[in-house]
Design a protein around this motif. Structure first.
Motif, mmCIF file in Angstrom:
data_model
loop_
_atom_site.group_PDB
_atom_site.id
_atom_site.type_symbol
_atom_site.label_atom_id
_atom_site.label_comp_id
_atom_site.label_asym_id
_atom_site.label_seq_id
_atom_site.Cartn_x
_atom_site.Cartn_y
_atom_site.Cartn_z
ATOM 1 N N THR A 64 0.832 -1.203 0.000
ATOM 2 C CA THR A 64 0.000 0.000 0.000
ATOM 3 C C THR A 64 0.866 1.252 0.000
ATOM 4 N N LEU A 65 1.918 1.234 0.818
ATOM 5 C CA LEU A 65 2.844 2.369 0.877
ATOM 6 C C LEU A 65 3.470 2.634 -0.490
ATOM 7 N N LEU A 66 3.933 1.590 -1.138
ATOM 8 C CA LEU A 66 4.583 1.733 -2.445
ATOM 9 C C LEU A 66 3.606 2.225 -3.509
ATOM 10 N N LEU A 67 2.413 1.656 -3.521
ATOM 11 C CA LEU A 67 1.439 2.025 -4.551
ATOM 12 C C LEU A 67 0.880 3.422 -4.328
ATOM 13 N N ASP A 68 0.611 3.785 -3.068
ATOM 14 C CA ASP A 68 0.103 5.132 -2.796
ATOM 15 C C ASP A 68 1.170 6.182 -3.085
ATOM 16 N N GLY A 69 2.433 5.857 -2.793
ATOM 17 C CA GLY A 69 3.507 6.770 -3.157
ATOM 18 C C GLY A 69 3.724 6.795 -4.660
ATOM 19 N N GLY A 70 3.611 5.620 -5.272
ATOM 20 C CA GLY A 70 3.835 5.503 -6.711
ATOM 21 C C GLY A 70 2.842 6.269 -7.547
ATOM 22 N N VAL A 74 3.898 8.847 -10.353
ATOM 23 C CA VAL A 74 3.517 8.636 -11.758
ATOM 24 C C VAL A 74 2.790 9.856 -12.313
ATOM 25 N N ALA A 75 1.896 10.437 -11.528
ATOM 26 C CA ALA A 75 1.175 11.637 -11.975
ATOM 27 C C ALA A 75 2.150 12.753 -12.323
ATOM 28 N N VAL A 76 3.142 12.951 -11.464
ATOM 29 C CA VAL A 76 4.135 14.000 -11.684
ATOM 30 C C VAL A 76 4.991 13.712 -12.914
ATOM 31 N N LEU A 77 5.495 12.500 -13.026
ATOM 32 C CA LEU A 77 6.407 12.156 -14.116
ATOM 33 C C LEU A 77 5.727 12.214 -15.479
ATOM 34 N N LEU A 78 4.491 11.759 -15.539
ATOM 35 C CA LEU A 78 3.751 11.821 -16.809
ATOM 36 C C LEU A 78 3.485 13.269 -17.222
ATOM 37 N N ALA A 79 3.060 14.085 -16.265
ATOM 38 C CA ALA A 79 2.770 15.484 -16.572
ATOM 39 C C ALA A 79 4.032 16.223 -17.003
ATOM 40 N N ARG A 80 5.126 15.945 -16.336
ATOM 41 C CA ARG A 80 6.403 16.587 -16.699
ATOM 42 C C ARG A 80 6.847 16.153 -18.094
ATOM 43 N N THR A 115 1.442 9.424 -0.573
ATOM 44 C CA THR A 115 1.334 10.168 -1.831
ATOM 45 C C THR A 115 2.164 11.440 -1.764
ATOM 46 N N PHE A 116 2.148 12.098 -0.625
ATOM 47 C CA PHE A 116 2.969 13.294 -0.386
ATOM 48 C C PHE A 116 4.446 12.984 -0.606
ATOM 49 N N LEU A 117 4.917 11.892 -0.029
ATOM 50 C CA LEU A 117 6.326 11.522 -0.177
ATOM 51 C C LEU A 117 6.646 11.126 -1.613
ATOM 52 N N GLY A 118 5.741 10.388 -2.240
ATOM 53 C CA GLY A 118 5.967 9.949 -3.616
ATOM 54 C C GLY A 118 6.038 11.093 -4.602
ATOM 55 N N LEU A 119 5.156 12.060 -4.456
ATOM 56 C CA LEU A 119 5.160 13.167 -5.420
ATOM 57 C C LEU A 119 6.400 14.042 -5.239
ATOM 58 N N TRP A 120 6.896 14.175 -3.996
ATOM 59 C CA TRP A 120 8.127 14.949 -3.814
ATOM 60 C C TRP A 120 9.347 14.207 -4.336
ATOM 61 N N LEU A 121 9.336 12.891 -4.217
ATOM 62 C CA LEU A 121 10.433 12.112 -4.794
ATOM 63 C C LEU A 121 10.500 12.301 -6.301
ATOM 64 N N ALA A 122 9.342 12.473 -6.937
ATOM 65 C CA ALA A 122 9.302 12.675 -8.390
ATOM 66 C C ALA A 122 9.570 14.126 -8.776
ATOM 67 N N GLY A 128 12.417 14.853 -1.668
ATOM 68 C CA GLY A 128 11.670 13.653 -1.324
ATOM 69 C C GLY A 128 12.420 12.762 -0.360
ATOM 70 N N VAL A 129 13.710 12.577 -0.626
ATOM 71 C CA VAL A 129 14.535 11.749 0.266
ATOM 72 C C VAL A 129 14.613 12.389 1.654
ATOM 73 N N ALA A 130 14.804 13.702 1.693
ATOM 74 C CA ALA A 130 14.886 14.410 2.973
ATOM 75 C C ALA A 130 13.577 14.289 3.748
ATOM 76 N N CYS A 131 12.459 14.368 3.046
ATOM 77 C CA CYS A 131 11.151 14.227 3.701
ATOM 78 C C CYS A 131 10.958 12.804 4.227
ATOM 79 N N CYS A 132 11.398 11.818 3.453
ATOM 80 C CA CYS A 132 11.303 10.420 3.903
ATOM 81 C C CYS A 132 12.133 10.214 5.171
ATOM 82 N N LEU A 133 13.344 10.772 5.184
ATOM 83 C CA LEU A 133 14.200 10.651 6.365
ATOM 84 C C LEU A 133 13.598 11.389 7.558
ATOM 85 N N SER A 134 12.949 12.521 7.288
ATOM 86 C CA SER A 134 12.286 13.269 8.360
ATOM 87 C C SER A 134 11.134 12.451 8.948
#
Length: 203
Positions: A64-70, A74-80, A115-122, A128-134
């Protein structure tokens, strides 16, 4: 903020796509597929990772964590890829809103942390990494998932500026406010010292 030079109709399209991706309730889908019943009737009733963990199925929670982050990523990467940085930020916000307020579930969704962490990673992977570590630091010290989420959200705008991604500052403020709003009940329980720890069943 980025320069908004993508046509308005294209931005609206990416907002719709981002919302659609974000609104897929993976926690609910996975628990039903695995025969665990309706996640909304378990623990806190939330459809996110923390509540899936309360079922005792760590594999389902991790997925669930992976898919909700993913879905945010994906939304960010496709739009970019197909539009640009302005569309990526619009899609990021829309995916977060979609997770928190999915039309399919009567606008009653999750709290958006994965989802917050996933979109910042993208959007900006160092942020994103800093937020995950936080999040990890906050959760590890307190053993409370919501505290990790609040620490990650609160620190995100600092990381944006510190790591040189100031164009995302306005989005960061909006997302931080939304994370805190979605966690308002958790904040009340934190003040009352009744917030359950990770893996503990909600009262």
């Amino acid at each position: 903020m980025p320069v908004f030079d993508t046509p308005v109709m294209m931005l609206i399209l990416w907002a719709v796509i981002g919302y659609g991706l974000g609104s897929v309730p993976f926690g609910l889908i996975l628990t039903r597929a695995m025969g665990m019943g309706d996640l909304r009737k378990i623990g806190s009733g939330n459809i996110g990772t923390t509540n899936v963990l309360r079922t005792g199925n760590k594999g389902a929670a991790a997925l669930t964590l992976l898919l909700d982050g993913g879905k945010g990523a994906v939304a960010v990467l496709l739009a970019r890829l197909f539009a640009g940085e302005d569309a990526a930020q619009v899609a990021a916000l829309a995916s977060f809103v979609g997770h928190c307020y999915p039309i399919w579930l009567g606008f009653k969704g999750g709290k958006g942390v994965a989802t917050f962490l996933g979109l910042w990673l993208a959007l900006a992977w160092p942020v994103g990494v800093a937020c995950c570590l936080s999040w990890l630091a906050g959760a590890a010290v307190t053993r409370i998932s919501s505290m990790g989420a609040l620490v990650a959200a609160a620190s995100s705008t600092f990381w944006l500026v510190f790591l040189g991604y100031g164009t995302g500052f306005a989005l960061g403020i909006v997302l931080t406010l939304m994370v805190f709003w979605r966690h308002r009940a958790n904040i009340a329980r934190l003040k009352a010292r009744t917030e359950p720890k990770i893996g503990q069943k909600s009262a």
